[in-house]
Design an enzyme around this catalytic site. Structure first.
Site, mmCIF file in Angstrom:
data_model
loop_
_atom_site.group_PDB
_atom_site.id
_atom_site.type_symbol
_atom_site.label_atom_id
_atom_site.label_comp_id
_atom_site.label_asym_id
_atom_site.label_seq_id
_atom_site.Cartn_x
_atom_site.Cartn_y
_atom_site.Cartn_z
ATOM 1 N N HIS A 144 -5.770 -10.782 14.212
ATOM 2 C CA HIS A 144 -4.432 -10.197 14.239
ATOM 3 C C HIS A 144 -3.805 -10.430 15.605
ATOM 4 O O HIS A 144 -4.481 -10.754 16.581
ATOM 5 C CB HIS A 144 -4.500 -8.681 14.028
ATOM 6 N N GLU A 177 -10.064 -3.304 4.928
ATOM 7 C CA GLU A 177 -9.650 -2.253 3.998
ATOM 8 C C GLU A 177 -8.572 -2.777 3.054
ATOM 9 O O GLU A 177 -8.614 -2.553 1.840
ATOM 10 C CB GLU A 177 -9.130 -1.051 4.782
ATOM 11 N N TYR A 193 1.391 -4.886 13.070
ATOM 12 C CA TYR A 193 0.334 -4.054 12.479
ATOM 13 C C TYR A 193 -0.449 -3.330 13.563
ATOM 14 O O TYR A 193 -0.830 -3.910 14.577
ATOM 15 C CB TYR A 193 -0.598 -4.928 11.651
ATOM 16 N N ASP A 211 -2.592 -4.635 3.384
ATOM 17 C CA ASP A 211 -2.799 -4.949 4.801
ATOM 18 C C ASP A 211 -3.835 -6.055 4.996
ATOM 19 O O ASP A 211 -4.786 -6.191 4.214
ATOM 20 C CB ASP A 211 -3.250 -3.700 5.559
ATOM 21 N N ARG A 235 -3.396 -1.625 13.440
ATOM 22 C CA ARG A 235 -4.865 -1.564 13.446
ATOM 23 C C ARG A 235 -5.380 -2.954 13.774
ATOM 24 O O ARG A 235 -5.490 -3.808 12.904
ATOM 25 C CB ARG A 235 -5.397 -1.081 12.099
ATOM 26 N N ASP A 252 -6.553 -6.616 6.653
ATOM 27 C CA ASP A 252 -7.812 -6.249 7.285
ATOM 28 C C ASP A 252 -8.817 -5.995 6.173
ATOM 29 O O ASP A 252 -8.515 -6.164 4.994
ATOM 30 C CB ASP A 252 -7.647 -5.026 8.196
ATOM 31 N N GLU A 292 0.797 -1.222 0.000
ATOM 32 C CA GLU A 292 0.000 0.000 0.000
ATOM 33 C C GLU A 292 0.830 1.272 0.000
ATOM 34 O O GLU A 292 0.435 2.274 -0.586
ATOM 35 C CB GLU A 292 -0.949 0.003 1.208
#
Length: 942
Positions: A381, A108, A334, A104, A336, A106, A18
């Protein structure tokens, strides 16, 4: 979709992540056969305006970017600023044998991977590569063990995106029409704003109550030391068996909430203290209990934001910016995450450091396991922790500044999570005596001793309340036994006043949203950033204060869109979205129910309750925003202050008003936009109304014959002339009235006609230099100055504008031009030493207003910050946020250089001119659409 054995031995592979920073780090961990590129976030999204929607779509689809009539099909377009990057990715893809989508792990990130797949349309094998830390081992393991793209996660993210678009694009225009242009509504941002507004309402309604109690200092009669003090301090607990009232016993109305409570006023408290002066006291009871405190769970997103706010003074946004850099550079996992789970590797690393740094006595026999506390946690996670299978101590990282401080916080919390409990004893001692007038008084004292600090050797959690006692605080009491005689060294009467509920800070608002299960932890920083940027909330110190504008917005939403800002409804909506993510519900029927008020089979959950809140009719969002006739714009923006005074939120800001406009005795005055709503009392409103306002007729200009008036303008007081009605105001012959701002030393109610005429005579021509260049004296935003061509020189006094001579002006220009101020002004306030730069921080007065600086970093004070009230913590926070943003990008000069080069280019050929003319037609057609798109861009929640 695992890599083939053939490509594993040779060929080229494209890895798409990203961010460029992450790409650079990962590139170092992969061999020469890998090309690592960044998508730079999302490459595709819903259109921001009708101009971006393909021509084949019409009607509501062009407005919303979603085809609500055909199963809510989203219209995706490649972002204008990403087209070049998409071309680059396609070019890179053309020369490789495999594609790894390494966004990532997740929702998103999964959605970004899917969009990349849809846009790039690769003809080579595709792998979904996931990792939660950027280390060599983790990256190589991710390459060896890719997985399939999780379409369910993509669908869940798409449903959220569509829901937020419908919410924002349907409700925001209502705010534009009824409150003010440019406002926005959002599924979570509106609820977060409501929380802040409701807390301020509680403060406004709060009525303080006074209560008194006694404090006694009692001596044991023997010498003491640090382990066994000779005296103890205790508070009065009961009188004749009745408990003495404390702050918790009073309601917001200032009245006692509980019966049979003794409420002491000053007179009674002082009398009781006097009657106990010569009383003999004794220990009535000693209760001792074992004390045990377990370590805190490792950080997840919200707890990291809360602790960084408490301990480092970081806002949620600044915390996530610093954490992002730590993650991308391979220092932490990570950032988040909803999880408190540590991998076996991480547990081993933490336990090894406990033994190494604190000794085996601090290591529990078995590893600690922390259960998840977040309902519907997104993915499995890990918690936020130092990366790698051996944690680097902060000193080993080479980090500095904010990154060092945040890493240290994460490292300490992780190591402490695998340490033993803290243990000790808690003691409560009750002391009694009988007063001279026969009343029985009992005092109480509590103590705590920690015999083994355990995890507290490494880490102690902070508190939102600055007066709260932290876990490692000891209170030692003397060794006393029941029946021991004590003498009163001093008994004092203490007065207290109840306080209104504290305003939210970023940390406490994040905590409140999470406890109410509203929104997602990964979005809280952006939500808070949005309500700050929109002007719904501003900061005073670390407190979040709602603006008067937010009162009007919340008032409208509560009265006409009650369900949309209902806390339980919003939380239930989050549950429904998670049900869709798990495959337990279908997106399209749920969206139909939410938007149209009718659906196929989805008769339960939040969408089924998306009506007007009365439970009788389950109308959808579309129906709610259609019936706008019932919304009285003036009513929803008006709030009673008292004594016939109303606070109104107008197009140009808040103001107070008494009486009706154009009626006799009507009064109106602007309210400072940075005034906290609970500070707008009747007395203050009267003070504002008493100040001069409106137009002051000063007289007639003897030269022009026009009336001269003084006015209070939005940008300060000024004088102007009233032109005759037949004066042309547009066209070639248009005449503009002369206007001039008042000097700082002038006031509306004292300025004279002569003063006004002198002001409007500016700029004054002083003369010309030897080369014939004219010198003028002018009054500017930053004070009086001289101007000669492009060379400006400041004047020290305003009166010089009218008195300075040509000789004096030439003498000023003969001196070398000073950069900055002629003499450094003393700082407005000193805030102490910044914990990051370790340099003194002061508040200074700058060209654009007051700012904080440590000599290296400057940060302008925000709306709601004042020089008088700013705290050291707030100053450090502003500097931290400024550092997290990094240096400003200097692109202006490059742009200017390009424009200059373009001007110097040879004249275009006639054919080029014709092409330009053709392009103008196309540009003109899309201009209106682009203008609409820009207005709509604010509609959607960030």
């Amino acid at each position: 979709m695992s890599p083939t054995s053939e490509t594993a031995q040779g060929g080229r592979r494209l890895v798409i992540v990203e961010s460029p920073a992450k790409a650079k780090t990962i590139k170092g961990y992969l061999g020469p056969g890998y090309v690592v590129e960044a998508s730079v976030g999302h490459i595709r999204d819903l259109p921001s305006g009708a101009a971006e929607v393909p021509e084949k779509y019409t009607g509501e689809v062009r407005r919303l970017g979603v085809d609500v009539e055909h199963d809510f099909q989203p219209i995706y377009v490649v972002n204008a600023d990403k087209k070049a990057q998409v071309r680059k990715l396609k070019e890179q893809l053309a020369g490789v044998d495999e594609l790894f989508l390494a966004t990532d792990e997740d929702r998103e990130g999964e959605a970004i991977a899917w969009h990349l797949l849809e846009v790039l349309k690769p003809k080579v094998p595709v792998h979904r590569m996931v990792f939660h830390e950027i280390t060599k081992d983790a990256i190589q393991e991710a390459v060896r063990n890719p997985r399939e793209l999780n379409k369910r996660m993509v669908d869940a993210q798409e449903t959220r995106r569509i829901l937020d678009r419908l919410y924002g694009y349907e409700v925001s225009p209502v705010l534009w029409k009824k409150v003010m242009r440019g406002l926005s509504a959002g599924r979570v941002q509106s609820v977060a704003t409501r929380l802040v507004v409701e807390r301020e309402r509680e403060r406004i309604a709060f009525r303080s109550a006074e209560y008194w109690d006694l404090t006694g200092t009692f001596a044991t009669g023997r010498a003491g030391d640090s382990s066994d003090p000779s005296s103890l301090v205790a508070r009065l607990n009961t009188v004749d068996g009745r408990r003495v009232a404390q702050g918790r016993d009073f309601g917001s109305d200032g009245q006692l909430k509980t019966a049979n409570i003794l409420h002491l006023d000053e007179e009674k408290a002082r009398a009781l203290a006097a009657s106990l002066a010569d009383t003999s006291f004794s220990v009535r009871s000693v209760e001792s209990k074992p004390y045990r405190r377990s370590p805190y769970a490792p950080f997840r997103t919200t707890t990291l934001q809360q602790e960084a706010s408490r301990k480092l003074g970081f806002g949620a946004k600044a915390t996530m910016q610093v954490a992002q850099k730590l993650y991308e550079n391979g220092f932490i996992t990570y950032m988040r995450t909803d999880s408190t789970i540590l991998s076996d590797t991480a547990v081993s690393a933490a336990r090894a450091q406990v033994t190494q740094l604190y000794g085996a006595d601090y290591l529990p026999e078995k590893p600690r396991v922390y259960a998840g506390k977040v309902k519907n946690a997104q993915e499995a996670h890990e918690a936020i922790r130092p990366s790698g299978d051996r944690f680097r101590t902060p000193a080993e990282t080479g980090l500095t500044g904010d990154q060092f401080r945040l890493y240290e916080l994460i490292w300490k919390r992780t190591v402490a999570s695998q340490m033993k409990d803290a243990t000790g004893n808690s003691v409560t001692v009750k002391i009694g005596g009988r007063s001279a007038d026969g009343r029985d008084a009992e005092f109480s004292a509590s103590g705590k001793t920690i015999t083994f600090h355990g995890f507290m050797k490494a880490y102690v959690e902070g508190a939102d309340d600055p007066n709260a006692e932290l876990d490692d605080r000891e209170r030692r009491l003397p060794q006393v036994a029941e029946g021991d005689a004590l003498s009163a060294e001093e008994i004092t009467a203490d007065g207290h006043a109840t306080k209104p509920p504290a305003r939210y800070t970023e940390a406490s608002l994040v905590k409140e949203l999470e406890e109410r299960e509203i929104g997602r932890p990964s979005t809280y920083a952006s939500i808070i950033g949005t309500i700050l940027d929109r002007g719904y909330v501003f900061k005073k110190g670390t407190a979040l204060v709602p603006s008067f504008l937010s009162f009007a917005v919340v008032n409208l939403l509560e009265k006409h869109f009650g369900r949309l800002v209902d806390y339980s409804f919003t939380a239930k909506m989050e549950d429904d979205l998670d049900r869709i993510a798990r495959g337990e519900a279908q997106a399209v029927p749920w969206l139909k129910r939410f938007y149209f008020g009718e659906g196929e089979g989805e008769g339960s959950g939040a969408a089924a309750d998306a009506g007007n809140g009365d439970g009788d009719h389950l109308g959808g969002l579309k129906e709610l925003v259609t019936d706008l006739g019932a919304i009285d714009a003036r009513e929803i923006s008006s709030f009673p202050v008292g004594d016939g005074i109303m606070l109104r939120v107008g197009r140009y800001g808040p103001y107070v008003e008494r009486g009706e406009k154009d009626a006799e005795g009507h009064q109106r005055a602007d309210v400072p936009e940075d005034l906290a709503p609970d500070e707008l009392t009747v007395a203050y409103a009267e003070e504002l109304l008493a100040k001069p306002s409106g137009d002051f007729e000063l007289g007639v200009d003897p030269v022009s014959g026009n009336q001269i008036v003084a006015k209070a303008g939005r940008y300060g007081p000024y004088v102007t002339e009233i032109l005759p009605e037949d004066t042309p105001k547009t066209g070639k012959n248009a005449v503009k009235p002369r206007t001039a701002s008042l000097f700082k030393s002038m006031a509306l109610d004292t300025i004279t006609l002569d003063d006004a005429l002198k002001l409007m005579s500016l700029p004054r021509v002083v003369g010309a230099d030897a080369e014939g260049v004219e010198i003028t004296a002018q009054n500017g935003r930053y004070g009086p100055y001289l101007k000669k061509g492009t060379d400006s020189r400041s004047l020290t006094e305003e009166e010089q504008l009218f008195t300075i001579t040509l000789e004096e002006a030439l003498a000023i220009y003969a001196q070398p031009k000073q950069r900055g101020r002629a003499a450094a002004k003393p700082p407005l306030k000193e805030l102490g030493v910044d914990p990051v730069s370790e340099k003194p921080v002061v508040v200074k007065d700058g060209r654009f207003g007051p700012y904080v600086t440590d000599g290296e970093t400057n940060a302008t004070l925000r709306t709601g910050d004042s020089v008088e009230e700013i705290t050291p913590e707030r100053g450090f926070e502003l500097l931290a946020e400024k550092r997290a943003k990094g240096p400003a990008k200097k692109t202006a000069k490059k742009t200017a250089a390009k424009k200059t080069a373009a001007k110097k280019a040879a004249p275009a050929k006639k054919t080029a001119a014709k092409k330009t003319a053709a392009k103008k037609t196309t540009t003109a057609k899309s201009a209106a659409a682009k203008k609409t798109a820009a207005a709509k861009k604010t509609a959607e929640q960030a």
